[in-house]
Motif scaffolding. Structure first.
Motif, PDB file in Angstrom:
ATOM      1  N   GLN A 293       8.478 -39.977  15.816  1.00  0.00           N
ATOM      2  CA  GLN A 293       7.874 -39.893  14.489  1.00  0.00           C
ATOM      3  C   GLN A 293       6.570 -40.678  14.381  1.00  0.00           C
ATOM      4  OE1 GLN A 293      10.216 -41.880  11.194  1.00  0.00           O
ATOM      5  NE2 GLN A 293      11.666 -42.165  12.872  1.00  0.00           N
ATOM      6  N   ILE A 294       6.335 -41.623  15.316  1.00  0.00           N
ATOM      7  CA  ILE A 294       5.042 -42.302  15.364  1.00  0.00           C
ATOM      8  C   ILE A 294       4.055 -41.500  16.215  1.00  0.00           C
ATOM      9  CG2 ILE A 294       3.864 -44.378  16.181  1.00  0.00           C
ATOM     10  CD1 ILE A 294       6.413 -45.941  15.420  1.00  0.00           C
ATOM     11  N   ASN A 295       4.494 -40.984  17.349  1.00  0.00           N
ATOM     12  CA  ASN A 295       3.576 -40.299  18.256  1.00  0.00           C
ATOM     13  C   ASN A 295       3.078 -38.965  17.712  1.00  0.00           C
ATOM     14  OD1 ASN A 295       3.660 -42.406  20.084  1.00  0.00           O
ATOM     15  ND2 ASN A 295       5.389 -41.552  21.212  1.00  0.00           N
ATOM     16  N   ILE A 296       3.851 -38.293  16.864  1.00  0.00           N
ATOM     17  CA  ILE A 296       3.313 -37.078  16.243  1.00  0.00           C
ATOM     18  C   ILE A 296       2.221 -37.420  15.235  1.00  0.00           C
ATOM     19  CG2 ILE A 296       5.382 -35.660  16.616  1.00  0.00           C
ATOM     20  CD1 ILE A 296       6.154 -36.168  13.688  1.00  0.00           C
ATOM     21  N   ARG A 297       2.124 -38.700  14.892  1.00  0.00           N
ATOM     22  CA  ARG A 297       1.029 -39.201  14.042  1.00  0.00           C
ATOM     23  C   ARG A 297      -0.071 -39.841  14.893  1.00  0.00           C
ATOM     24  NH1 ARG A 297       5.802 -40.010  10.917  1.00  0.00           N
ATOM     25  NH2 ARG A 297       5.535 -39.438   8.717  1.00  0.00           N
ATOM     26  N   ALA A 298      -0.146 -39.474  16.160  1.00  0.00           N
ATOM     27  CA  ALA A 298      -1.146 -39.994  17.093  1.00  0.00           C
ATOM     28  C   ALA A 298      -0.989 -41.486  17.320  1.00  0.00           C
ATOM     29  CB  ALA A 298      -2.566 -39.668  16.612  1.00  0.00           C
ATOM     30  N   GLY A 299       0.256 -41.979  17.276  1.00  0.00           N
ATOM     31  CA  GLY A 299       0.528 -43.380  17.543  1.00  0.00           C
ATOM     32  C   GLY A 299       0.387 -44.279  16.331  1.00  0.00           C
ATOM     33  N   ARG A 300       0.216 -43.689  15.165  1.00  0.00           N
ATOM     34  CA  ARG A 300       0.080 -44.485  13.951  1.00  0.00           C
ATOM     35  C   ARG A 300       1.419 -44.549  13.211  1.00  0.00           C
ATOM     36  NH1 ARG A 300      -4.379 -41.212  14.522  1.00  0.00           N
ATOM     37  NH2 ARG A 300      -6.356 -42.336  14.819  1.00  0.00           N
ATOM     38  N   LEU A 301       1.694 -45.694  12.607  1.00  0.00           N
ATOM     39  CA  LEU A 301       2.920 -45.858  11.837  1.00  0.00           C
ATOM     40  C   LEU A 301       2.872 -44.981  10.592  1.00  0.00           C
ATOM     41  CD1 LEU A 301       3.275 -49.751  11.982  1.00  0.00           C
ATOM     42  CD2 LEU A 301       4.552 -48.086  13.327  1.00  0.00           C
ATOM     43  N   PRO A 302       4.024 -44.590  10.061  1.00  0.00           N
ATOM     44  CA  PRO A 302       4.029 -43.905   8.763  1.00  0.00           C
ATOM     45  C   PRO A 302       3.312 -44.743   7.717  1.00  0.00           C
ATOM     46  CG  PRO A 302       6.199 -43.815   9.787  1.00  0.00           C
ATOM     47  CD  PRO A 302       5.373 -44.749  10.622  1.00  0.00           C
ATOM     48  N   VAL A 309       4.991 -52.094   3.345  1.00  0.00           N
ATOM     49  CA  VAL A 309       5.708 -52.051   4.611  1.00  0.00           C
ATOM     50  C   VAL A 309       5.867 -50.601   5.073  1.00  0.00           C
ATOM     51  CG1 VAL A 309       7.873 -52.602   5.794  1.00  0.00           C
ATOM     52  CG2 VAL A 309       6.933 -54.188   4.087  1.00  0.00           C
ATOM     53  N   SER A 310       5.645 -50.352   6.375  1.00  0.00           N
ATOM     54  CA  SER A 310       5.923 -49.041   6.957  1.00  0.00           C
ATOM     55  C   SER A 310       7.385 -48.968   7.370  1.00  0.00           C
ATOM     56  CB  SER A 310       5.038 -48.805   8.189  1.00  0.00           C
ATOM     57  OG  SER A 310       3.686 -48.721   7.820  1.00  0.00           O
ATOM     58  N   TYR A 311       7.979 -47.790   7.206  1.00  0.00           N
ATOM     59  CA  TYR A 311       9.390 -47.610   7.542  1.00  0.00           C
ATOM     60  C   TYR A 311       9.558 -46.448   8.516  1.00  0.00           C
ATOM     61  CZ  TYR A 311      10.591 -50.801   3.772  1.00  0.00           C
ATOM     62  OH  TYR A 311      10.720 -51.916   2.975  1.00  0.00           O
ATOM     63  N   ILE A 312      10.455 -46.631   9.474  1.00  0.00           N
ATOM     64  CA  ILE A 312      10.838 -45.581  10.405  1.00  0.00           C
ATOM     65  C   ILE A 312      12.184 -45.026   9.963  1.00  0.00           C
ATOM     66  CG2 ILE A 312      11.540 -45.123  12.786  1.00  0.00           C
ATOM     67  CD1 ILE A 312       9.548 -47.326  13.617  1.00  0.00           C
ATOM     68  N   LYS A 313      12.278 -43.713   9.851  1.00  0.00           N
ATOM     69  CA  LYS A 313      13.489 -43.077   9.388  1.00  0.00           C
ATOM     70  C   LYS A 313      14.476 -42.851  10.547  1.00  0.00           C
ATOM     71  CE  LYS A 313      11.495 -40.513   5.486  1.00  0.00           C
ATOM     72  NZ  LYS A 313      11.286 -39.159   4.925  1.00  0.00           N
ATOM     73  N   ILE A 314      15.747 -42.979  10.256  1.00  0.00           N
ATOM     74  CA  ILE A 314      16.799 -42.648  11.211  1.00  0.00           C
ATOM     75  C   ILE A 314      17.644 -41.533  10.609  1.00  0.00           C
ATOM     76  CG2 ILE A 314      18.767 -43.487  12.532  1.00  0.00           C
ATOM     77  CD1 ILE A 314      16.140 -44.792  13.339  1.00  0.00           C
TER      78      ILE A 314
END
Length: 319
Positions: A293-302, A309-314
């Motif tokens: 989910q970060i790499n489909i954003r070209a390595g940028r956090l959501p 704060v940036s959050y990563i979804k599970i």
């Protein structure tokens, strides 16, 4: 051989492959066209990143960089990337490309951090659009997440040429591990991403969304039709049983003679049966959910939420 190439191109019409072959042959005949290559191995993710530069002009490309990530703490750090920056600085290189062979599922790209520090265009294959669509839905990314590859500065097409100083480069689309995998031939070296591993370890898995074992076989055989002297630089190594050291450089000839999964004489159907059975027994990569989910954003956090704060979804029970 016709069946091998059925879903890509037939050997007598593979213009991009033939152009890559001609480029490699020119390089083999002229040392001035050979790139200087430095590999940086990250044992935490078994990933090899590369800095490739032209000795004549000192222009360089960084391929498949790694952002350090502590999954338990949810924290990133830049130690691996900083080692690459130190190398670039010490050699007085000018970075013109930051290249991803595909949207990695086992590590997070450090390309945005490196771009901020060193410059260069951030690039990936055009089929990243398909991967963004699939995983955008999985992570319920919403309409704000663009699924057109616009997070990258450049999208490579199959057969597209590029330069690093006086070095010649050509991009080849090699799907199968994912729909978007690319190999980049620079001089007499091919950076093949996750298509293939060292001969004693075999080949990449093909069971991720959009993966296809049959297309992977065809893509690998496309690469292995390049000149036998072509140097292959791999994205990963896991030390096959009986081997004590990590390794990530091989040749087309070595792969055709010795690769345990796809050497000459192994048919497409045999490979597909092996790969399908093997993949069904594999665990998912430890970092697949944050990485993709970060790499489909070209390595940028959501994008940060209203608390900064940036959050990563599970996604639960969805993979």
């Amino acid at each position: 051989m016709g069946k091998v190439w059925s879903s890509i191109v037939r050997p007598d019409t593979d213009v991009a492959r033939d152009r890559a072959t001609a480029q490699i042959e020119r390089t083999l005949a002229d040392d001035s066209k050979k790139p200087t290559i430095a590999g940086f191995f990250d044992e935490a993710t078994n990933t090899v990143s590369y800095i490739v530069h032209d000795p004549a002009t000192c222009e360089a490309a960084i391929i498949d960089s790694v952002l350090d990530y502590d999954a338990a703490a949810g924290r990133t750090s830049n130690g691996s990337a900083d080692r690459m920056i130190e190398y670039v600085t010490s050699k007085k290189l000018k970075v013109v490309w930051l290249i991803e062979t595909h949207a990695h599922a086992d590590h997070i790209s450090a390309a945005p951090y490196l771009q901020e520090k060193l410059g260069g265009k951030l690039a990936i294959g055009r089929e990243i659009i398909r991967v963004q669509d699939v995983f955008g839905k999985l992570f319920n990314a919403g309409t704000d997440f663009e699924r057109d590859g616009s997070q990258f500065d450049h999208l490579f097409d199959d057969g597209e040429t590029f330069t690093i100083g006086q070095l010649e480069g050509i991009a080849l689309h090699v799907p199968g591990h994912t729909p978007a995998d690319m190999a980049f031939i620079i001089g007499n070296a091919a950076f093949v991403g996750d298509t293939i591993f060292m001969p004693d370890f075999g080949t990449a898995r093909a069971d991720f969304p959009g993966g296809d074992a049959r297309r992977l076989y065809q893509s690998i055989r496309r690469l292995l039709s390049l000149p036998r002297e072509t140097r292959l630089f791999l994205c990963h190594d896991y030390k096959a049983p009986g081997r004590d050291d990590y390794a990530w450089e091989t040749t087309v000839g070595q792969q055709r003679d010795d690769n345990v999964h796809v050497k000459d004489g192994i048919s497409e159907d045999e490979f597909v049966a092996m790969r399908t059975s093997r993949d069904s027994q594999l665990d998912m990569p430890k970092l697949i959910l944050p990485s993709v989910q970060i790499n489909i954003r070209a390595g940028r956090l959501p994008d940060p939420e209203d608390n900064g704060v940036s959050y990563i979804k599970i996604p639960v029970n969805a993979v």
